[in-house]
Design an enzyme around this catalytic site. Structure first.
Site, mmCIF file in Angstrom:
data_model
loop_
_atom_site.group_PDB
_atom_site.id
_atom_site.type_symbol
_atom_site.label_atom_id
_atom_site.label_comp_id
_atom_site.label_asym_id
_atom_site.label_seq_id
_atom_site.Cartn_x
_atom_site.Cartn_y
_atom_site.Cartn_z
ATOM 1 N N ASN A 117 0.812 -1.226 0.000
ATOM 2 C CA ASN A 117 0.000 0.000 0.000
ATOM 3 C C ASN A 117 0.846 1.278 0.000
ATOM 4 O O ASN A 117 0.363 2.340 0.375
ATOM 5 C CB ASN A 117 -1.002 -0.017 1.163
ATOM 6 N N ARG A 256 2.900 6.503 11.905
ATOM 7 C CA ARG A 256 2.236 5.976 13.106
ATOM 8 C C ARG A 256 2.021 7.126 14.079
ATOM 9 O O ARG A 256 2.919 7.958 14.281
ATOM 10 C CB ARG A 256 3.092 4.888 13.787
ATOM 11 N N GLN A 285 -6.001 3.228 18.435
ATOM 12 C CA GLN A 285 -6.984 3.049 17.363
ATOM 13 C C GLN A 285 -7.978 1.966 17.731
ATOM 14 O O GLN A 285 -7.522 0.886 18.128
ATOM 15 C CB GLN A 285 -6.245 2.678 16.059
ATOM 16 N N HIS A 309 -7.788 5.928 10.100
ATOM 17 C CA HIS A 309 -6.669 5.219 9.460
ATOM 18 C C HIS A 309 -7.156 4.514 8.188
ATOM 19 O O HIS A 309 -7.660 3.398 8.248
ATOM 20 C CB HIS A 309 -6.107 4.209 10.465
HETATM 21 P P1 NAD Z 1 10.271 1.116 4.484
HETATM 22 O O1 NAD Z 1 10.817 0.039 5.342
HETATM 23 O O2 NAD Z 1 10.349 0.958 3.006
HETATM 24 O O3 NAD Z 1 10.958 2.515 4.852
HETATM 25 C C1 NAD Z 1 11.089 2.977 6.146
HETATM 26 C C2 NAD Z 1 12.273 3.922 6.204
HETATM 27 O O4 NAD Z 1 12.287 4.562 7.488
HETATM 28 C C3 NAD Z 1 13.626 3.197 6.060
HETATM 29 O O5 NAD Z 1 14.393 3.827 5.047
HETATM 30 C C4 NAD Z 1 14.267 3.351 7.427
HETATM 31 O O6 NAD Z 1 15.677 3.427 7.389
HETATM 32 C C5 NAD Z 1 13.641 4.661 7.894
HETATM 33 N N1 NAD Z 1 13.740 4.861 9.333
HETATM 34 C C6 NAD Z 1 13.573 3.961 10.334
HETATM 35 N N2 NAD Z 1 13.799 4.540 11.505
HETATM 36 C C7 NAD Z 1 14.114 5.832 11.275
HETATM 37 C C8 NAD Z 1 14.465 6.925 12.102
HETATM 38 N N3 NAD Z 1 14.606 6.788 13.429
HETATM 39 N N4 NAD Z 1 14.697 8.112 11.519
HETATM 40 C C9 NAD Z 1 14.626 8.251 10.172
HETATM 41 N N5 NAD Z 1 14.331 7.248 9.328
HETATM 42 C C10 NAD Z 1 14.076 6.051 9.884
HETATM 43 O O7 NAD Z 1 8.766 1.296 4.955
HETATM 44 P P2 NAD Z 1 7.547 1.976 4.150
HETATM 45 O O8 NAD Z 1 6.885 0.966 3.291
HETATM 46 O O9 NAD Z 1 8.015 3.240 3.544
HETATM 47 O O10 NAD Z 1 6.548 2.280 5.365
HETATM 48 C C11 NAD Z 1 6.941 3.125 6.421
HETATM 49 C C12 NAD Z 1 5.895 3.112 7.519
HETATM 50 O O11 NAD Z 1 4.705 3.726 7.064
HETATM 51 C C13 NAD Z 1 5.439 1.717 7.958
HETATM 52 O O12 NAD Z 1 6.330 1.103 8.852
HETATM 53 C C14 NAD Z 1 4.107 2.027 8.594
HETATM 54 O O13 NAD Z 1 4.277 2.353 9.956
HETATM 55 C C15 NAD Z 1 3.617 3.242 7.826
HETATM 56 N N6 NAD Z 1 2.486 2.907 6.925
HETATM 57 C C16 NAD Z 1 1.286 3.515 7.131
HETATM 58 C C17 NAD Z 1 0.198 3.180 6.336
HETATM 59 C C18 NAD Z 1 -1.155 3.847 6.509
HETATM 60 O O14 NAD Z 1 -2.160 3.322 6.035
HETATM 61 N N7 NAD Z 1 -1.228 4.990 7.143
HETATM 62 C C19 NAD Z 1 0.330 2.214 5.339
HETATM 63 C C20 NAD Z 1 1.583 1.656 5.116
HETATM 64 C C21 NAD Z 1 2.655 1.992 5.937
#
Ligand code: NAD
Length: 358
Positions: A117, A256, A285, A309
């Site tokens: 997603n 989050r 949530q 959400h």
């Molecule tokens: P991803 O793993 O591709 O990317 C996450 C990035 O965050 C990585 O590059 C990682 O190095 C970086 N990161 C981790 N800790 C960090 C920090 N302390 N400071 C800076 N950067 C940091 O993940 P993604 O697919 O891009 O998704 C990211 C997040 O988005 C998910 O873990 C989830 O919590 C959230 N998400 C939300 C929804 C929604 O419906 N709202 C849907 C999908 C994902």
């Protein structure tokens, strides 16, 4: 085998719209497939408290399917009761509702449908940035009320062109946000991440890395959060960090809720330190009725772009994560290796590098 799924209730909508696959009613479209193979499949939205279906059935389930949209919180205490549990599958992306450190210790695998997603969320981020910067919601609400006073909304409406926009986290979603923002001709696109983008990838979107978080936020007109929730990001955006933001900056968080201190954000919006906050994720949530993010407003009566959400649960996304859950289960039942990108916690160790530096 007992498979337990905690999903959100779809009610009337799920009866009318079968593509709402991620609901209790439509069961990710896998109920008859599981039944035909002789598996027991329990699906419920009842997830809170010791007498909930979740806590009752977790005791002998081997597979747990959860979704970030209605998180079944698999804490260490609950895990201790789960004597048969081998694998947790997140229908979506983001497994922070599972105590991942405890899963490592207990050798319970945690998988996500990585990428399922990310475009859905990136589009929502761009929309949220635009609706805050352009002061869209107060303008629309004025029209619904029957009023017409252009100056009242134009006084806090800006162009995105020429602004400095930064993402905390430049992974799948963060990078897609940068790609989608580039055509708006921002003054600069910045990112803060402990993993640097390869030079060629960063230069494709013209993004520059800033390694100090306070320096990063102090340069941005718009900050968007796209990192997972873990020990290193919980409460990352608190009163202290907010004081380093440019006065009147906009903040969008679809990652989050608990990455932000809820009261600190509400206070910053109220004082005008933030001109607005938008997102779809909450620290609890469903969010309680009196959650400050439901009603917070900036001094001009706008600046709130909060929704439930749902950014990552568009019908397109649901089709992808439902089929991704089925593929993960197929691999598990057949004893085949999983797609490496889907494995957050393998047997006894973190496989993903995104849930904090270890
Ligand atoms: P991803 O793993 O591709 O990317 C996450 C990035 O965050 C990585 O590059 C990682 O190095 C970086 N990161 C981790 N800790 C960090 C920090 N302390 N400071 C800076 N950067 C940091 O993940 P993604 O697919 O891009 O998704 C990211 C997040 O988005 C998910 O873990 C989830 O919590 C959230 N998400 C939300 C929804 C929604 O419906 N709202 C849907 C999908 C994902």
């Amino acid at each position: 085998m007992k498979v337990l799924a905690i999903l959100y209730r779809g009610a009337q909508a799920a009866k009318q719209e079968p593509r709402l696959l991620g609901t209790v009613e439509n069961k990710l479209g896998i109920a008859s497939w599981l039944k035909d193979q002789g598996h027991e499949f329990i699906v419920t939205d009842d997830k809170e408290g010791p007498n909930s279906d979740f806590q009752k059935h977790i005791e002998d389930a081997e597979v747990l399917i959860t979704t970030p949209f209605h998180p079944g919180y698999l804490t260490e205490d609950v895990m201790a009761k789960a004597k048969n549990l081998k694998i947790c599958v997140t229908a979506g992306v983001g497994s922070d509702h599972i105590d991942l450190n405890a899963a490592v210790q207990r050798k319970i695998q945690v998988l996500e449908v990585t990428g399922s997603n990310v475009t859905s969320v990136a589009e929502h981020v761009v929309m949220s940035i635009l609706l805050l910067v352009r002061n869209f919601l107060p303008a629309h609400e004025m029209i619904e009320r029957g009023d017409w006073q252009v100056s009242d909304v134009a006084r806090n409406a800006f162009d995105l062109e020429g602004k400095v926009i930064g993402t905390i986290g430049a992974g799948r979603i963060g990078y897609r946000v940068l790609q989608r923002l580039q055509p708006f001709d921002p003054k600069a696109l910045l990112y803060y991440d402990y993993t640097a983008l390869p030079d060629a990838v960063a230069s494709q979107v013209g993004a520059r890395r800033v390694e100090d978080l306070k320096e990063f936020v102090s340069q941005c007109d718009v900050v968007t959060v796209n990192a997972p929730l873990h020990e290193g990001t919980r409460n990352l955006i608190n009163t202290d960090l907010l004081s380093h933001f440019k006065k009147g900056a906009w903040l969008v968080n679809t990652a989050r809720g608990a990455i932000c201190d809820a009261d600190a954000v509400a206070q910053a919006v109220k004082s005008g330190q933030l001109n607005g906050y938008a997102g779809d994720v909450w620290n609890v949530q469903p969010a309680p009725k009196d959650h400050p993010w439901r009603s917070m407003k900036n001094p001009l009566g706008g600046g709130n772009g909060m929704v439930p959400h749902y950014s990552g649960t568009t019908l397109d996304a649901q089709a992808r994560y439902a089929s991704g859950v089925r593929s993960i289960l197929e691999n598990y039942f057949a004893g085949k290796p999983q797609e490496p990108a889907n494995v957050i916690v393998g047997e006894g160790k973190y496989e993903s590098k995104a849930y904090g530096q270890r």
